[in-house]
Design a protein around this motif. Structure first.
Motif, PDB file in Angstrom:
ATOM      1  N   VAL A  24       1.514   7.031  20.001  1.00  0.00           N
ATOM      2  CA  VAL A  24       2.886   6.739  19.582  1.00  0.00           C
ATOM      3  C   VAL A  24       2.913   6.803  18.059  1.00  0.00           C
ATOM      4  CG1 VAL A  24       4.839   5.164  19.757  1.00  0.00           C
ATOM      5  CG2 VAL A  24       2.984   5.005  21.415  1.00  0.00           C
ATOM      6  N   PHE A  25       3.886   7.500  17.533  1.00  0.00           N
ATOM      7  CA  PHE A  25       4.071   7.542  16.086  1.00  0.00           C
ATOM      8  C   PHE A  25       5.487   7.087  15.792  1.00  0.00           C
ATOM      9  CE2 PHE A  25       5.342  10.071  12.233  1.00  0.00           C
ATOM     10  CZ  PHE A  25       4.579   9.347  11.331  1.00  0.00           C
ATOM     11  N   TYR A  26       5.617   6.327  14.711  1.00  0.00           N
ATOM     12  CA  TYR A  26       6.931   5.823  14.368  1.00  0.00           C
ATOM     13  C   TYR A  26       7.249   6.152  12.910  1.00  0.00           C
ATOM     14  CZ  TYR A  26      10.790   2.859  13.317  1.00  0.00           C
ATOM     15  OH  TYR A  26      12.017   2.421  12.892  1.00  0.00           O
ATOM     16  N   TYR A  28       9.042  22.435   9.492  1.00  0.00           N
ATOM     17  CA  TYR A  28       7.727  22.081   8.976  1.00  0.00           C
ATOM     18  C   TYR A  28       6.620  22.628   9.873  1.00  0.00           C
ATOM     19  CZ  TYR A  28       3.892  19.588   6.907  1.00  0.00           C
ATOM     20  OH  TYR A  28       2.715  19.300   6.297  1.00  0.00           O
ATOM     21  N   ALA A  64      -1.841  15.483  13.783  1.00  0.00           N
ATOM     22  CA  ALA A  64      -1.607  15.096  12.387  1.00  0.00           C
ATOM     23  C   ALA A  64      -0.420  15.860  11.809  1.00  0.00           C
ATOM     24  CB  ALA A  64      -2.857  15.352  11.554  1.00  0.00           C
ATOM     25  N   ARG A  78       2.929  14.668  13.143  1.00  0.00           N
ATOM     26  CA  ARG A  78       3.350  13.431  12.471  1.00  0.00           C
ATOM     27  C   ARG A  78       4.010  13.742  11.127  1.00  0.00           C
ATOM     28  NH1 ARG A  78      -0.044   8.159  13.613  1.00  0.00           N
ATOM     29  NH2 ARG A  78      -0.052   8.282  15.872  1.00  0.00           N
ATOM     30  N   ARG A  79       3.372  14.630  10.371  1.00  0.00           N
ATOM     31  CA  ARG A  79       3.983  15.017   9.096  1.00  0.00           C
ATOM     32  C   ARG A  79       5.349  15.647   9.340  1.00  0.00           C
ATOM     33  NH1 ARG A  79      -1.538  16.153   7.410  1.00  0.00           N
ATOM     34  NH2 ARG A  79      -1.429  18.161   8.466  1.00  0.00           N
ATOM     35  N   ILE A 130       8.036  13.179   9.640  1.00  0.00           N
ATOM     36  CA  ILE A 130       8.436  12.643   8.332  1.00  0.00           C
ATOM     37  C   ILE A 130       9.365  13.640   7.617  1.00  0.00           C
ATOM     38  CG2 ILE A 130       7.613  11.903   6.056  1.00  0.00           C
ATOM     39  CD1 ILE A 130       6.989   9.884   8.254  1.00  0.00           C
ATOM     40  N   TYR A 131       9.050  14.920   7.687  1.00  0.00           N
ATOM     41  CA  TYR A 131       9.948  15.919   7.090  1.00  0.00           C
ATOM     42  C   TYR A 131      11.311  15.902   7.785  1.00  0.00           C
ATOM     43  CZ  TYR A 131       6.865  17.965   3.656  1.00  0.00           C
ATOM     44  OH  TYR A 131       6.094  18.139   2.533  1.00  0.00           O
ATOM     45  N   ARG A 153       6.192   7.656   2.446  1.00  0.00           N
ATOM     46  CA  ARG A 153       4.825   7.148   2.436  1.00  0.00           C
ATOM     47  C   ARG A 153       4.782   5.742   1.842  1.00  0.00           C
ATOM     48  NH1 ARG A 153       0.548   9.555   3.418  1.00  0.00           N
ATOM     49  NH2 ARG A 153       1.595  11.567   3.274  1.00  0.00           N
TER      50      ARG A 153
END
Lengths: 303, 303
Positions: A215-217, A243, A253, A256-257, A260-261, A294
């Motif tokens: 899970v990523f938030y 992205y 990974a 996930r980035r 964020i984009y 970040r």
């Protein structure tokens, strides 16, 4: 690498507590393209009527959005008129005129059919499936949807789920689709039906990305002035897909980035009406906002 | 270092979609103490009636909670009965009997007056101010509040703001206090009136910590089963203050870690009724959940 988007191209009239805009560029494909084009070339497929301000689309063309798939049909363009109250959380739809969009049958131009990244924006799942018949072996297919299709096209939507790698939907839609109030359970329900990634967007409360094991938030950026929330979700999808397409890297990974984009692009989209802010920003501003994300969540390990 | 908490000690009867509990330990001071005691010694000040199950408090005493400030007065204990519907977002209060709590005048025992960390849980701001008259030079004073006091004790609450280092409140309360819908602006409003830190709790949507120059955001832990949300905010405060008190380090980096410890404790609190889960967990489980928070928001820099 190129990303292909198929979705609505509309004229929006929006009223918020901070002002109003009439007949400005709107629709999921426009927001997506304005956002993704900061990161990668975009191919757009959609339909407008004879009344559409085609010269305004030049701003997107200049940014590397290929409009060869934008059909201009006889009739009126899709128009949406809405209003946001003070909390800005949900739009009140005042008028919807589908116009030529009601007969939209996406035709993917031959030169778009090898697009490695495909985003099926929020349209009838039957049309989303038709798009998949026309493209050849994309590396990643993502789709969006909405309450209307969840209710009226459930079987087709479930069929679509089997054939996409990722779905983005908001929390209310996830609950409606899965008939589950808990979002972790809702995500598992969806993951069991096809997609390897499920992104649940919670508007001002950020976004979750679920995979079978992780899970990523990502939070939403805490803006002092949210001007107009329209298109934030599609701008998110554009930043996310753009992205991934830019790097071609499908590791966890990098996903996930990409979230964020996407979140950064969503935060820009709401700062002005229409795609205005998305057209203004440059690579430096984007990098700076990603850096802010970040700082927003960073905490150091204990000594 | 020790943390002193002054707040309510109640008997809760709670109904959720998953079960019900009758006359179980509740109140802000109990949730705070059960949480903070995992990290540091706690001194508790509150009042109960002659009907309170004092033997049940032994579980807290065993964990290092000093109950010398828990007054037992003639009369009935504070009792709250509430229900959560399926969305679990807001409690519906069915009954409130203040009992002896309606005449509560906190008396801080002599041996508690040097407490370096003080948490003024959600009670009448006039009483929160009285506590500050009784303690000597604490290193950090934090307070909580609620809609009822914002409405009925506004001048006293504004006076309190001048005298605390930090306030925790939920998003609705922040908007009500500041008459501002945007949370960033709401936080600035509060920061301008005294506290150096403002923590805005958003329940299942996480928590923001604002300072004059920084914003930190911690998500809520994505639980599959939220059993009973009662006390999550006070468990958060307990984890937060307990972590700060344990280390005595008041750097920004440590405040951020403290927010994560608070979020972890809040996530445990909701897994069972009352303080049950907070009494069960051990240091290993706490460390593991803090690690999960790191994984939840981690994204690597681009190469």
């Amino acid at each position: 690498m190129t990303v292909l988007v198929v979705g609505s191209v509309a004229l929006d009239s929006v009223e918020t507590p901070f002002g109003k805009a009439d007949n400005v560029l709107g629709g999921s494909a426009n927001f997506f393209a304005a956002s993704a084009s900061h990161l990668t070339p975009v191919q757009l497929v959609g339909v407008v009527g004879t009344d559409y301000p085609m010269h305004d689309m030049q701003a997107l063309a200049k940014r590397g959005v290929d409009l060869a798939g934008l059909e201009q049909a006889d009739g009126a363009s899709f128009r949406w008129r809405g209003r946001y109250r003070h909390d800005l959380n949900s739009a009140e739809t005042l008028e919807t005129h589908l116009g030529v969009f009601s007969h939209f049958r996406p035709k993917i131009p031959a030169q778009f059919r090898d697009a490695p990244f495909v985003f099926l924006a929020n349209i009838d799942p039957r049309l989303q499936l038709e798009v998949l018949e026309q493209v050849r072996q994309p590396r990643l297919v993502a789709c969006d949807t909405m309450n209307f299709w969840i209710e009226s096209r459930r079987p087709e939507l479930l069929e679509l789920l089997k054939r996409v790698d990722l779905i983005t939907l908001n929390d209310g839609e996830a609950r409606q689709l899965t008939e589950t109030s808990n979002l972790v359970k809702a995500a598992r329900w969806i993951l069991a039906r096809g997609p390897k990634h499920v992104i649940i967007k919670k508007g001002e409360h950020g976004a979750f990305m679920f995979t079978e094991k992780t899970v990523f938030y990502a939070p939403a950026y805490p803006l002092e002035d949210v001007f107009d929330p329209t298109g934030a979700g599609d701008a998110f999808a554009g930043g996310f897909m753009g992205y991934l397409a830019r790097s071609g890297d499908l590791s966890e990974a990098n996903f996930r980035r990409a979230v964020i984009y996407g979140s950064a692009m969503g935060s820009f989209a709401v700062e002005k009406f229409s795609i205005e802010r998305l057209l203004e920003i440059d690579a430096k501003q984007l990098a700076s906002r990603v850096g802010d994300f970040r700082k927003l969540v960073a905490f150091e390990d204990e000594l």
